[in-house]
Design an enzyme around this catalytic site. Structure first.
Site, PDB file in Angstrom:
ATOM      1  N   GLY A  50       0.870  -1.174   0.000  1.00 43.69           N
ATOM      2  CA  GLY A  50       0.000   0.000   0.000  1.00 43.69           C
ATOM      3  C   GLY A  50       0.895   1.207   0.000  1.00 43.69           C
ATOM      4  O   GLY A  50       1.789   1.328  -0.832  1.00 43.69           O
ATOM      5  N   GLU A  51       0.710   2.080   0.971  1.00 44.70           N
ATOM      6  CA  GLU A  51       1.535   3.284   1.069  1.00 44.70           C
ATOM      7  C   GLU A  51       2.083   3.328   2.501  1.00 44.70           C
ATOM      8  O   GLU A  51       1.324   3.501   3.452  1.00 44.70           O
ATOM      9  CB  GLU A  51       0.642   4.488   0.746  1.00 44.70           C
ATOM     10  N   SER A  52       3.392   3.151   2.618  1.00 42.64           N
ATOM     11  CA  SER A  52       3.977   3.017   3.953  1.00 42.64           C
ATOM     12  C   SER A  52       3.772   4.267   4.812  1.00 42.64           C
ATOM     13  O   SER A  52       3.563   4.157   6.023  1.00 42.64           O
ATOM     14  CB  SER A  52       5.459   2.656   3.854  1.00 42.64           C
ATOM     15  N   CYS A  81       5.995  -5.282   0.080  1.00 42.85           N
ATOM     16  CA  CYS A  81       6.202  -3.963  -0.534  1.00 42.85           C
ATOM     17  C   CYS A  81       6.207  -2.856   0.541  1.00 42.85           C
ATOM     18  O   CYS A  81       7.180  -2.738   1.270  1.00 42.85           O
ATOM     19  CB  CYS A  81       5.187  -3.735  -1.645  1.00 42.85           C
ATOM     20  N   ARG A 108      12.799   3.723  -1.008  1.00 37.76           N
ATOM     21  CA  ARG A 108      11.404   3.754  -1.484  1.00 37.76           C
ATOM     22  C   ARG A 108      11.349   4.151  -2.950  1.00 37.76           C
ATOM     23  O   ARG A 108      12.118   4.988  -3.410  1.00 37.76           O
ATOM     24  CB  ARG A 108      10.594   4.760  -0.658  1.00 37.76           C
ATOM     25  N   ILE A 130       4.992  -2.848  -7.795  1.00 40.81           N
ATOM     26  CA  ILE A 130       4.174  -1.635  -7.895  1.00 40.81           C
ATOM     27  C   ILE A 130       4.808  -0.544  -7.044  1.00 40.81           C
ATOM     28  O   ILE A 130       4.768  -0.609  -5.813  1.00 40.81           O
ATOM     29  CB  ILE A 130       2.724  -1.899  -7.430  1.00 40.81           C
ATOM     30  N   ARG A 131       5.418   0.425  -7.694  1.00 42.79           N
ATOM     31  CA  ARG A 131       6.165   1.469  -6.978  1.00 42.79           C
ATOM     32  C   ARG A 131       6.963   0.822  -5.835  1.00 42.79           C
ATOM     33  O   ARG A 131       6.937   1.253  -4.685  1.00 42.79           O
ATOM     34  CB  ARG A 131       5.226   2.570  -6.446  1.00 42.79           C
ATOM     35  N   HIS A 166       4.450  -7.808  -5.047  1.00 41.94           N
ATOM     36  CA  HIS A 166       3.146  -8.326  -4.603  1.00 41.94           C
ATOM     37  C   HIS A 166       2.898  -9.691  -5.247  1.00 41.94           C
ATOM     38  O   HIS A 166       2.597  -9.737  -6.442  1.00 41.94           O
ATOM     39  CB  HIS A 166       2.019  -7.408  -5.084  1.00 41.94           C
ATOM     40  N   GLU A 168       0.390 -11.535  -4.054  1.00 39.92           N
ATOM     41  CA  GLU A 168      -1.025 -11.807  -3.730  1.00 39.92           C
ATOM     42  C   GLU A 168      -1.971 -11.358  -4.840  1.00 39.92           C
ATOM     43  O   GLU A 168      -3.132 -11.751  -4.841  1.00 39.92           O
ATOM     44  CB  GLU A 168      -1.392 -11.153  -2.379  1.00 39.92           C
TER      45      GLU A 168
HETATM   46  N1  GLN Z   1       5.785   3.119  -2.826  1.00 41.15           N
HETATM   47  C1  GLN Z   1       5.083   2.611  -1.682  1.00 41.15           C
HETATM   48  C2  GLN Z   1       5.713   3.120  -0.386  1.00 41.15           C
HETATM   49  O1  GLN Z   1       6.712   3.738  -0.425  1.00 41.15           O
HETATM   50  C3  GLN Z   1       5.040   1.101  -1.670  1.00 41.15           C
HETATM   51  C4  GLN Z   1       4.206   0.587  -2.835  1.00 41.15           C
HETATM   52  C5  GLN Z   1       3.507  -0.713  -2.603  1.00 41.15           C
HETATM   53  O2  GLN Z   1       3.345  -1.192  -1.470  1.00 41.15           O
HETATM   54  N2  GLN Z   1       3.053  -1.286  -3.676  1.00 41.15           N
HETATM   55  O3  GLN Z   1       5.209   2.895   0.661  1.00 41.15           O
END
Ligand code: GLN
Length: 186
Positions: A50-52, A81, A108, A130-131, A166, A168
């Site tokens: 997700g987004e840390s 991630c 990151r 993903i990113r 990921h 999942e």
């Molecule tokens: N770029 C996100 C972060 O820095 C991580 C991306 C992800 O979990 N798919 O938290």
């Protein structure tokens, strides 16, 4: 027969539900955890992708940090991630707080914007980056289970595991990473 192990997926933000069929097909039980009362009966944790930064904000807002740290000190944890970023000892680009349970340096969004998101095969299984963060360095106690473009992407130290990708999101259940995590719980 042994009782099925319960895996608690931290459900504050990010890709939570997609873990369910993988966990179930690997022979364990899926549970979402949002507050300390949910930790009861959980044998191991997944910190999802997700987004840390958002997860950190929510962990702090709901005052979950200390209780999570206490759980992570005694049970297996897998960071996916963003979750891997929360487990790393050192976070760069920019630096931010983390549980520091895996002796590694992560950057990151380290794969750069043009390849923000891509698919690749890891150990014969299709996964999504993903990113994703890049693992720049790992300490001597960290086992590298898979590499991608010359960098570790699946690592483990004791009962703490991390993937920068990921697995999942791939609809082929269970992923080798979920199977391996369930094995790790024992
Ligand atoms: N770029 C996100 C972060 O820095 C991580 C991306 C992800 O979990 N798919 O938290």
């Amino acid at each position: 027969m042994c009782k099925k192990k319960t895996i608690g997926v931290l459900a504050l933000q990010g890709a939570v539900e997609p873990h369910k069929p993988h966990i179930e097909q690997a022979g364990a039980q899926f549970k979402t955890v949002k507050k300390s009362a949910d930790f009861r009966g959980v044998d191991a944790y997944i910190l999802p992708g997700g987004e840390s930064t958002t997860m950190l904000n929510l962990i702090n807002r709901f005052a979950l940090w200390d209780d999570l740290a206490a759980e992570f000190a005694k049970k297996p944890v897998w960071g996916v991630c963003a979750g891997s970023i929360l487990l790393a000892k050192t976070v760069k680009n920019p630096s931010q707080s983390s549980f520091g349970l895996l002796d590694m340096v992560v950057e990151r969004n380290g794969y750069g914007r043009q390849i923000d998101s891509h698919h690749d095969e890891i150990n014969g299984y299709n996964v999504s980056f993903i990113r994703a963060p890049v693992i720049d360095a790992v300490g001597p106690g960290v086992e590298v289970l898979a590499e991608h473009e010359g960098k570790p992407v699946w690592v483990k130290s004791g009962n703490i595991m991390a993937t920068t990708f990921h697995p999942e999101l791939t609809l082929d259940f269970p992923s080798p990473m979920h199977r391996s995590f369930v094995d790790l719980i024992g």
